[in-house]
Design a protein around this motif. Structure first.
Motif, PDB file in Angstrom:
ATOM      1  N   UNK A  64       0.834  -1.209   0.000  1.00  0.00           N
ATOM      2  CA  UNK A  64       0.000   0.000   0.000  1.00  0.00           C
ATOM      3  C   UNK A  64       0.868   1.258   0.000  1.00  0.00           C
ATOM      4  N   UNK A  65       1.876   1.280   0.868  1.00  0.00           N
ATOM      5  CA  UNK A  65       2.746   2.463   0.960  1.00  0.00           C
ATOM      6  C   UNK A  65       3.466   2.690  -0.374  1.00  0.00           C
ATOM      7  N   UNK A  66       4.022   1.603  -0.952  1.00  0.00           N
ATOM      8  CA  UNK A  66       4.717   1.744  -2.240  1.00  0.00           C
ATOM      9  C   UNK A  66       3.782   2.265  -3.318  1.00  0.00           C
ATOM     10  N   UNK A  67       2.560   1.735  -3.331  1.00  0.00           N
ATOM     11  CA  UNK A  67       1.594   2.158  -4.341  1.00  0.00           C
ATOM     12  C   UNK A  67       1.200   3.617  -4.169  1.00  0.00           C
TER      13      UNK A  67
ATOM     14  N   UNK B 125     -10.763   4.136 -10.753  1.00  0.00           N
ATOM     15  CA  UNK B 125     -10.711   5.092  -9.635  1.00  0.00           C
ATOM     16  C   UNK B 125      -9.916   4.501  -8.476  1.00  0.00           C
ATOM     17  N   UNK B 126      -9.206   5.367  -7.775  1.00  0.00           N
ATOM     18  CA  UNK B 126      -8.434   4.909  -6.617  1.00  0.00           C
ATOM     19  C   UNK B 126      -9.354   4.277  -5.572  1.00  0.00           C
ATOM     20  N   UNK B 127      -8.928   3.178  -5.029  1.00  0.00           N
ATOM     21  CA  UNK B 127      -9.609   2.452  -3.943  1.00  0.00           C
ATOM     22  C   UNK B 127     -10.939   1.821  -4.351  1.00  0.00           C
ATOM     23  N   UNK B 128     -11.260   1.842  -5.676  1.00  0.00           N
ATOM     24  CA  UNK B 128     -12.520   1.215  -6.089  1.00  0.00           C
ATOM     25  C   UNK B 128     -12.326  -0.284  -6.271  1.00  0.00           C
TER      26      UNK B 128
ATOM     27  N   UNK C  75      -6.177  -3.337  -2.453  1.00  0.00           N
ATOM     28  CA  UNK C  75      -6.583  -2.006  -1.990  1.00  0.00           C
ATOM     29  C   UNK C  75      -7.362  -1.220  -3.044  1.00  0.00           C
ATOM     30  N   UNK C  76      -7.462  -1.773  -4.224  1.00  0.00           N
ATOM     31  CA  UNK C  76      -8.142  -1.038  -5.285  1.00  0.00           C
ATOM     32  C   UNK C  76      -7.265   0.053  -5.876  1.00  0.00           C
ATOM     33  N   UNK C  77      -5.950  -0.168  -5.903  1.00  0.00           N
ATOM     34  CA  UNK C  77      -5.018   0.849  -6.426  1.00  0.00           C
ATOM     35  C   UNK C  77      -4.337   0.422  -7.731  1.00  0.00           C
ATOM     36  N   UNK C  78      -4.301  -0.901  -7.994  1.00  0.00           N
ATOM     37  CA  UNK C  78      -3.529  -1.415  -9.132  1.00  0.00           C
ATOM     38  C   UNK C  78      -3.891  -0.760 -10.458  1.00  0.00           C
TER      39      UNK C  78
END
Ligand code: ATP
Ligand code: MG
Length: 198
Positions: free
Chosen positions: A25-28, A142-145, A158-161
């Motif tokens: 998560x932090x890296x993303x 969308x971020x976190x979707x 986390x829905x960030x990829x």
């Protein structure tokens, strides 16, 4: 004590899993924060797309096999070179590959294809997985979707990829597209312009 191990073991594994997932998560989040807009010309290198994708395919063939998935790559004979940030480009394709494997049940197939055109290249990730409901398609970048399915919950991302993949592709002047049929599978396309380094 040996008898305590069964209790210690699962909780340690949980801690390791949470640490790994926090670090992802932090890296993303850092990646998203760093690469707003276009990339500075000095970060671009001449990248051989065939070998970048070939290396990813080799790695993911093993990952896929563990989940009883078949990964088939179709790369052209013609060597395709373009100006790009190789680490970011690898990350974008990897995010799509990772999803294709994660959201395809055992026994399925994932294809990685590279198609050259005169002025652009198209990288395609096709899977025979769970697909994405039509109502969710406009939101998945969308971020976190995350689509609320049992499989998505089990796979705890986390829905960030996809947000990151889209940002990277657009920072290279390209576009990312999705087509999907719920229950049948999905196709993600990365289109990148082929242009000389200025
Ligand atoms: P992360 O990538 O941060 O670990 P994630 O995989 O949930 O988490 P994204 O990669 O951004 O997040 O994808 C967003 C959502 O789109 C996913 O939660 C999933 O519901 C859906 N999705 C993405 N790729 C696929 C695919 N190939 N097949 C089916 N659903 C997909
Ligand atoms: Mg993902």
């Amino acid at each position: 004590m040996a008898a305590d191990r069964p209790q210690i073991h699962p909780s340690l594994e949980n801690i390791i899993d949470s640490a790994k997932s926090m670090s992802t998560l932090v890296n993303n989040l850092l990646l998203l924060a760093r690469h707003q807009g276009q990339l500075p010309p000095e970060s671009l290198k001449k990248v051989n797309l065939n070998s970048l994708l070939e290396n990813l395919a080799i790695h993911y063939t093993t990952v896929a096999a563990k989940e009883s998935l078949k990964l088939i790559s179709h790369l052209p004979e013609q060597q395709i070179e373009l100006w790009a940030d190789p680490d970011l480009l690898r990350q974008a394709v990897e995010n799509l590959l990772n999803n294709a494997c994660k959201y395809t049940p055992s026994g399925g197939t994932v294809w990685l294809r590279l198609e050259p055109h005169s002025d652009r290249v198209v990288i395609q990730l096709i899977d025979t997985g769970i697909g994405i409901p039509e109502a969710d398609l406009p939101h998945i970048f969308n971020r976190f979707y995350r689509v609320d399915t049992e499989r998505a919950r089990e796979n705890g991302g986390f829905g960030l990829g996809l947000a990151i993949a889209q940002q990277i592709v657009e920072a290279h002047g390209g576009h990312i597209y999705v087509m999907s049929n719920e229950g049948k599978g999905s196709t993600f396309q990365i289109k990148l312009p082929l242009r000389s380094h200025s």
